[in-house]
Design an enzyme around this catalytic site. Structure first.
Site, PDB file in Angstrom:
ATOM      1  N   GLY A 163       0.801  -1.214   0.000  1.00  0.00           N
ATOM      2  CA  GLY A 163       0.000   0.000   0.000  1.00  0.00           C
ATOM      3  C   GLY A 163       0.835   1.265   0.000  1.00  0.00           C
ATOM      4  O   GLY A 163       2.026   1.268  -0.329  1.00  0.00           O
ATOM      5  N   CYS A 164       0.218   2.349   0.439  1.00  0.00           N
ATOM      6  CA  CYS A 164       0.794   3.679   0.253  1.00  0.00           C
ATOM      7  C   CYS A 164       2.039   3.946   1.089  1.00  0.00           C
ATOM      8  O   CYS A 164       2.857   4.784   0.715  1.00  0.00           O
ATOM      9  CB  CYS A 164      -0.266   4.737   0.557  1.00  0.00           C
TER      10      CYS A 164
END
EC number: 2.3.1.212
Length: 383
Positions: A163-164
């Site tokens: 993810g980010c």
């Protein structure tokens, strides 16, 4: 007789890890944000959902995004109509695309990084490959080795579904590899495309629409190594320190689940508040030992999770508008590219800044933890 301690010392670099080169790439398909709601609701056969489309239009208008790049074209989506529905099984079709395109796009950015570095790719000793897409065996790291012609003995690490926050994570891992393996040159690739997350709209799952309004495709590559060769290698950033923390009361705030319909995205409304509430504590823990308490004295390389997050962080810390300018530029021109964003922003900062010896702060956020790095900036003129 050589002691174990002498062997260990000989295996480690003398100095800290440095970023030696950066390369970025995107798919050729560019999508304007202002017209995207019309396109999205048309291609997903959802034009009858007038109120939902109006909500999505407002999301796009407030996103601070001008354009994004996407591998998925109208032609591809018409050939795969199940991907345009909200709950239709479509994982096989998505997987067939990403296991090919993720390493292929990664090669483009890696080629640019190698060219800037100026050394033969045979000198790469380690590979860290990161993507939210295309879980497969052998993985995208193996495929890139074959595509790019790297030595089969390159030591590989494959990171899926991070993810980010992964932009900070890959820098932390590359730092550890470079500093603990004398002479190591680590090729890092973050390759992200939204094939796994694209789906039709739903009246009952508005956080999915947030993802459709924000995420874009992009790949970034860097080369990390310690003890740069004088007159040959030109260090851009020095990786001074790295840390990671899980925010309290953040379970369920950001989630992604791989299902037959693809990667479903779940986001709670309190994410910006969670981050802004906890960020100063993390900053104090990181920078107080260095006697740095003025957050405007730092360069900021913040992952652009979205405009609400950036606005609340800026307000909480009293940051001057220019401190998040590079982050805003990447969000505007590319959208949220997950793990690749931080490396894109690194590229912007080194190209625009003429500062020397200034401490730099990286912030990457996701799922929901914060990755923190301290960088030192080197004066470097691009030819």
């Amino acid at each position: 007789m050589v002691t174990v301690e002498e062997v260990r010392k000989a295996q480690r670099a003398e100095g800290p890890a440095t970023v030696l080169a950066i390369g970025t790439a995107t798919p050729p398909n560019c999508v304007g944000q202002s017209t995207y709601p019309d396109y999205y609701f048309r291609i997903t056969n959802s034009e009858h959902k007038i109120e939902l489309k109006q909500k999505f239009q407002r999301m796009c208008d407030k996103s601070m995004i001008k354009k994004r790049y996407m591998y998925l074209t109208e032609e591809i989506l018409k050939e795969n109509p199940s991907m345009c529905e909200y709950m239709a099984p479509s994982l096989d079709a998505r997987q067939d695309m990403v296991i090919v395109e993720i390493p292929k796009l990664g090669k483009e950015a890696a080629t640019k990084a190698i060219k800037e570095w100026g050394q033969p790719k045979s000198k790469i000793t380690h590979l860290v490959f990161c993507t939210t897409s295309g879980v497969d065996m052998p993985g995208a790291d193996y495929q890139l080795i074959k595509l790019f012609g790297l030595r089969p003995s390159v030591k590989r690490l494959m990171m899926y579904q991070q993810g980010c926050f992964a932009g900070g994570t890959v820098l932390r891992l590359a730092k550890d590899l470079a500093e603990n393996n004398r002479g190591a040159r680590v090729l890092v690739v973050c390759s992200e495309i939204t094939v796994v997350t694209f789906r039709g709209p739903s009246d009952t799952h508005l956080d999915c629409l947030v993802g459709q309004a924000l995420f874009g495709d992009g790949v970034a590559s860097i080369i990390v190594g310690a003890d740069p060769l004088p007159e040959i290698e030109k260090p851009l950033f020095e990786l001074v320190s790295a840390a990671q923390t899980i925010l309290p009361d953040s379970e369920g705030a950001i989630e992604g689940h791989l299902r037959e319909v693809g990667l479903t995205f779940h986001l709670l409304e309190n994410v910006p508040a969670l981050i802004s509430k906890n960020i100063e504590k993390s900053l104090n823990e990181t920078f107080k030992p260095l006697d740095i308490m003025d957050w405007n004295s730092l360069f900021w390389i913040a992952h652009p999770g979205g405009p609400a997050i950036l606005d609340q962080v800026e307000a909480k810390l009293g940051l001057k508008p220019e401190k998040l300018e590079a982050t805003g530029h990447i969000l505007s021109e590319y959208g949220n590219m997950s793990s690749a964003c931080v490396l894109f922003i690194l590229d912007v900062v080194r190209r625009k800044s003429a500062a020397n010896g200034v401490t730099t702060r990286i912030l990457s956020i996701g799922q929901i933890s914060k990755s923190l790095l301290i960088l030192a900036w080197f004066l470097f003129s691009l030819v």
